[in-house]
Design a protein around this motif. Structure first.
Motif, mmCIF file in Angstrom:
data_model
loop_
_atom_site.group_PDB
_atom_site.id
_atom_site.type_symbol
_atom_site.label_atom_id
_atom_site.label_comp_id
_atom_site.label_asym_id
_atom_site.label_seq_id
_atom_site.Cartn_x
_atom_site.Cartn_y
_atom_site.Cartn_z
ATOM 1 N N PRO A 24 -28.083 -2.391 80.717
ATOM 2 C CA PRO A 24 -29.387 -2.195 81.375
ATOM 3 C C PRO A 24 -30.450 -3.078 80.738
ATOM 4 N N VAL A 25 -31.382 -3.541 81.560
ATOM 5 C CA VAL A 25 -32.490 -4.391 81.092
ATOM 6 C C VAL A 25 -33.766 -3.924 81.791
ATOM 7 N N SER A 26 -34.845 -3.816 81.020
ATOM 8 C CA SER A 26 -36.141 -3.432 81.578
ATOM 9 C C SER A 26 -37.180 -4.491 81.229
ATOM 10 N N VAL A 27 -38.040 -4.820 82.196
ATOM 11 C CA VAL A 27 -39.127 -5.786 81.965
ATOM 12 C C VAL A 27 -40.425 -5.183 82.483
ATOM 13 N N ALA A 28 -41.526 -5.766 82.027
ATOM 14 C CA ALA A 28 -42.838 -5.221 82.367
ATOM 15 C C ALA A 28 -43.159 -5.430 83.848
ATOM 16 N N TYR A 29 -43.984 -4.531 84.391
ATOM 17 C CA TYR A 29 -44.488 -4.706 85.752
ATOM 18 C C TYR A 29 -45.311 -5.995 85.831
ATOM 19 N N GLY A 30 -45.209 -6.666 86.966
ATOM 20 C CA GLY A 30 -45.891 -7.930 87.160
ATOM 21 C C GLY A 30 -45.000 -9.132 86.910
ATOM 22 N N THR A 31 -43.795 -8.903 86.371
ATOM 23 C CA THR A 31 -42.863 -9.996 86.119
ATOM 24 C C THR A 31 -42.167 -10.396 87.420
ATOM 25 N N SER A 32 -41.906 -11.672 87.582
ATOM 26 C CA SER A 32 -41.221 -12.167 88.771
ATOM 27 C C SER A 32 -39.770 -11.671 88.786
ATOM 28 N N VAL A 33 -39.405 -10.951 89.817
ATOM 29 C CA VAL A 33 -38.044 -10.431 89.942
ATOM 30 C C VAL A 33 -37.042 -11.573 90.054
ATOM 31 N N GLU A 34 -37.411 -12.607 90.817
ATOM 32 C CA GLU A 34 -36.514 -13.747 90.997
ATOM 33 C C GLU A 34 -36.237 -14.454 89.669
ATOM 34 N N MET A 35 -37.265 -14.588 88.836
ATOM 35 C CA MET A 35 -37.090 -15.236 87.536
ATOM 36 C C MET A 35 -36.172 -14.408 86.631
ATOM 37 N N VAL A 36 -36.373 -13.104 86.623
ATOM 38 C CA VAL A 36 -35.535 -12.241 85.783
ATOM 39 C C VAL A 36 -34.078 -12.315 86.230
ATOM 40 N N GLU A 37 -33.850 -12.291 87.526
ATOM 41 C CA GLU A 37 -32.480 -12.384 88.031
ATOM 42 C C GLU A 37 -31.821 -13.687 87.587
ATOM 43 N N LYS A 38 -32.557 -14.782 87.620
ATOM 44 C CA LYS A 38 -32.001 -16.081 87.204
ATOM 45 C C LYS A 38 -31.696 -16.084 85.704
ATOM 46 N N ILE A 39 -32.603 -15.530 84.906
ATOM 47 C CA ILE A 39 -32.383 -15.484 83.459
ATOM 48 C C ILE A 39 -31.138 -14.660 83.134
ATOM 49 N N LEU A 40 -30.997 -13.523 83.767
ATOM 50 C CA LEU A 40 -29.850 -12.663 83.501
ATOM 51 C C LEU A 40 -28.543 -13.312 83.967
ATOM 52 N N ALA A 41 -28.597 -13.963 85.127
ATOM 53 C CA ALA A 41 -27.398 -14.633 85.637
ATOM 54 C C ALA A 41 -26.963 -15.776 84.716
ATOM 55 N N ASP A 42 -27.944 -16.544 84.205
ATOM 56 C CA ASP A 42 -27.617 -17.634 83.279
ATOM 57 C C ASP A 42 -27.020 -17.098 81.982
#
Length: 229
Positions: free
Chosen positions: A130-148
């Motif tokens: 599981p991973v949690s990030v702050a509100y206001g963060t770009s969902v698309e960016m987080v998905e790319k970071i996790l996939a990489d």
């Protein structure tokens, strides 16, 4: 033959030889069934009441050797015990846990309780991070970071395909979940460690906040009311 098959065969042959030897000795001593049948019946009743748990474990041990829900070398979980099966004996099974302690578990437990065999037919298992990030963060960016991060770890299997899922809105964070699959149980800890390390470093590099739980506290002015009185 596998190690588990050899062990099961050796144990069954051993039990059969003991039975044949007992019958042969009884025959040499001149005993006949008609002479001892009542004694055997009485002993059976007495033993059945006094040693029912032992007999239940012995029968369960034979069932384990025939049905083979567990084998020597398998990794199993019974109750709160997880470890590798080292021996299957007539009354109990020996399990070596991750602290190298040998636990003796009655065979009846494997038949009557819920059993997890991690290596019975397939050693591939799923790892969930599981991973949690702050509100206001770009969902698309987080998905790319996790996939990489997932792609950079060689122990992660490509089939079944890894998944990065945006699962919902938490009290203080956007919640994501990573599902990956590994081939061996020994890879689970390594992959979890490397995923955590890669994700943390990537989030720091992109200045993405990992939030703490937040609470709003409302303080009412009691002192002012007292002074007015």
């Amino acid at each position: 033959m596998t190690a588990g098959s050899r062990y099961a065969l050796i144990q069954l042959v051993r039990y059969s030889l003991i039975t044949v030897a007992f019958l042969a000795i009884a025959n040499e001593l001149g005993g006949s069934w008609s002479q001892v049948q009542w004694l055997v019946a009485a002993l059976s009743v007495g033993l059945g009441f006094g040693l029912q748990e032992i007999f239940a474990n012995m029968v369960s041990g034979i069932i384990l050797l025939f049905e083979r829900p567990i084998r020597v070398g398998d990794t199993v979980t019974v109750g709160d015990v997880t470890g590798r099966v080292s021996r299957i004996q007539m009354r109990a099974t020996h399990i070596v846990d991750w602290d190298r302690k040998e636990l003796v578990v009655p065979n009846k437990t494997f038949i009557t309780d819920r059993l997890i065999n991690w290596t019975l037919s397939d050693t591939v298992t799923r790892v969930v991070v599981p991973v949690s990030v702050a509100y206001g963060t770009s969902v698309e960016m987080v998905e790319k970071i996790l996939a990489d991060a997932v792609k950079s770890i060689e122990q992660v299997l490509s089939d079944p395909e890894p998944l990065v899922i945006f699962i919902g809105f938490g009290d203080s964070a956007l919640q994501f979940k990573i599902n990956v699959f590994v081939r061996e149980l020994s890879d689970r800890t390594v992959v979890t460690h490397r995923l955590h390390t890669k994700i943390y470093e990537a989030l720091l590099a992109h200045h993405i906040e990992i939030p703490y739980p937040q609470r709003d506290v409302h303080i009412r002015s009691v002192a002012k009311g007292i002074l007015n009185e």
